[in-house]
Design a protein around this motif. Structure first.
Motif, PDB file in Angstrom:
ATOM      1  N   SER A   1       0.917  -1.129  -0.036  1.00  0.00           N
ATOM      2  CA  SER A   1      -0.129   0.083   0.002  1.00  0.00           C
ATOM      3  C   SER A   1       0.765   1.367   0.115  1.00  0.00           C
ATOM      4  O   SER A   1       0.304   2.433   0.005  1.00  0.00           O
ATOM      5  CB  SER A   1      -0.969  -0.029   1.147  1.00  0.00           C
ATOM      6  N   TYR A   2       2.219   1.161   0.000  1.00  0.00           N
ATOM      7  CA  TYR A   2       2.986   2.313   0.168  1.00  0.00           C
ATOM      8  C   TYR A   2       3.629   2.803  -1.167  1.00  0.00           C
ATOM      9  O   TYR A   2       3.880   1.774  -1.970  1.00  0.00           O
ATOM     10  CB  TYR A   2       4.285   1.847   1.073  1.00  0.00           C
ATOM     11  N   CYS A   3       3.731   3.795  -1.509  1.00  0.00           N
ATOM     12  CA  CYS A   3       4.472   4.411  -2.587  1.00  0.00           C
ATOM     13  C   CYS A   3       6.190   3.953  -2.396  1.00  0.00           C
ATOM     14  O   CYS A   3       6.624   3.835  -1.093  1.00  0.00           O
ATOM     15  CB  CYS A   3       4.715   5.711  -2.704  1.00  0.00           C
TER      16      CYS A   3
ATOM     17  N   SER B   1      10.510   4.332   0.874  1.00  0.00           N
ATOM     18  CA  SER B   1       9.142   3.965   0.788  1.00  0.00           C
ATOM     19  C   SER B   1       8.252   5.110   1.864  1.00  0.00           C
ATOM     20  O   SER B   1       8.832   5.673   2.917  1.00  0.00           O
ATOM     21  CB  SER B   1       8.882   2.695   1.822  1.00  0.00           C
ATOM     22  N   GLY B   2       7.334   5.613   1.177  1.00  0.00           N
ATOM     23  CA  GLY B   2       6.554   6.594   1.733  1.00  0.00           C
ATOM     24  C   GLY B   2       4.956   6.211   1.876  1.00  0.00           C
ATOM     25  O   GLY B   2       4.377   5.702   0.886  1.00  0.00           O
ATOM     26  N   ASP B   3       4.348   6.532   2.953  1.00  0.00           N
ATOM     27  CA  ASP B   3       2.872   6.217   2.890  1.00  0.00           C
ATOM     28  C   ASP B   3       2.150   7.588   2.385  1.00  0.00           C
ATOM     29  O   ASP B   3       1.398   8.169   2.970  1.00  0.00           O
ATOM     30  CB  ASP B   3       2.399   6.242   4.684  1.00  0.00           C
ATOM     31  N   VAL B   4       2.382   7.630   1.337  1.00  0.00           N
ATOM     32  CA  VAL B   4       1.984   8.914   0.398  1.00  0.00           C
ATOM     33  C   VAL B   4       1.446   8.136  -0.752  1.00  0.00           C
ATOM     34  O   VAL B   4       1.957   7.193  -1.406  1.00  0.00           O
ATOM     35  CB  VAL B   4       2.652  10.229   0.328  1.00  0.00           C
ATOM     36  N   TRP B   5       0.695   9.304  -1.861  1.00  0.00           N
ATOM     37  CA  TRP B   5       0.713   8.684  -3.262  1.00  0.00           C
ATOM     38  C   TRP B   5       1.619   8.866  -4.153  1.00  0.00           C
ATOM     39  O   TRP B   5       1.880   7.939  -4.982  1.00  0.00           O
ATOM     40  CB  TRP B   5      -0.606   9.355  -3.633  1.00  0.00           C
TER      41      TRP B   5
ATOM     42  N   ASN C   1       9.150   7.696   4.747  1.00  0.00           N
ATOM     43  CA  ASN C   1       8.889   7.136   5.977  1.00  0.00           C
ATOM     44  C   ASN C   1      10.317   6.149   6.096  1.00  0.00           C
ATOM     45  O   ASN C   1      10.561   6.246   7.404  1.00  0.00           O
ATOM     46  CB  ASN C   1       7.770   6.234   6.012  1.00  0.00           C
ATOM     47  N   PHE C   2      10.380   5.292   5.499  1.00  0.00           N
ATOM     48  CA  PHE C   2      11.505   4.338   5.568  1.00  0.00           C
ATOM     49  C   PHE C   2      12.470   4.398   4.498  1.00  0.00           C
ATOM     50  O   PHE C   2      12.224   4.811   3.240  1.00  0.00           O
ATOM     51  CB  PHE C   2      10.877   2.964   5.531  1.00  0.00           C
ATOM     52  N   TRP C   3      13.775   4.241   4.908  1.00  0.00           N
ATOM     53  CA  TRP C   3      14.867   4.124   4.018  1.00  0.00           C
ATOM     54  C   TRP C   3      15.700   2.735   4.109  1.00  0.00           C
ATOM     55  O   TRP C   3      15.955   2.293   5.440  1.00  0.00           O
ATOM     56  CB  TRP C   3      15.942   5.154   4.262  1.00  0.00           C
TER      57      TRP C   3
END
Length: 122
Positions: A31-33, A97-101, A110-112
């Protein structure tokens, strides 16, 4: 525990190819970009390619037509196929990874991963 683990970097001559992989665990990856960012010493980290949760992709102008980003949600893995490599592609490549569109900015991540070095010689 969230983990993004890159692999596949290395040294290659100009014109060659590399395939980067990023194994993801610890959260709902599908669900993450997701994206690949590149950083060169002394410069800011910048997006090279991104892919959102429905598979839409975007690329930096400098890599369009040469790089392809893809994701396998069943395997929780992100890929970056890099062809026709140039010396200016050299840098540390980070899985992100990002919790955005859309996730083409460092502030959206959010995560690297820890990074994997790519070196292209002329």
């Amino acid at each position: 525990q969230v983990q993004l683990v890159e692999s596949g970097g290395g040294s290659v001559q100009a014109g060659g190819s590399l395939r980067l992989s990023c194994a993801v665990s610890g959260y709902s990856y599908s669900s993450y970009c997701m994206g690949w960012f590149r950083q060169v010493l002394g410069k800011e980290r910048e997006a090279v390619a991104t892919i959102d949760s429905d598979g839409s992709t975007s690329y930096a102008d400098s890599v369009k037509g040469r790089f392809t980003i893809s994701r396998d949600n069943a395997k929780n893995t992100l890929y970056l196929q890099m062809n026709s490599l140039k010396p200016e592609d050299t840098g540390m490549y980070y899985c992100a990874s990002g919790d955005v569109w859309v996730c083409d900015r460092v502030s959206q991540i959010n995560f690297w991963g820890q990074g994997t070095q790519v070196t292209v010689s002329s």
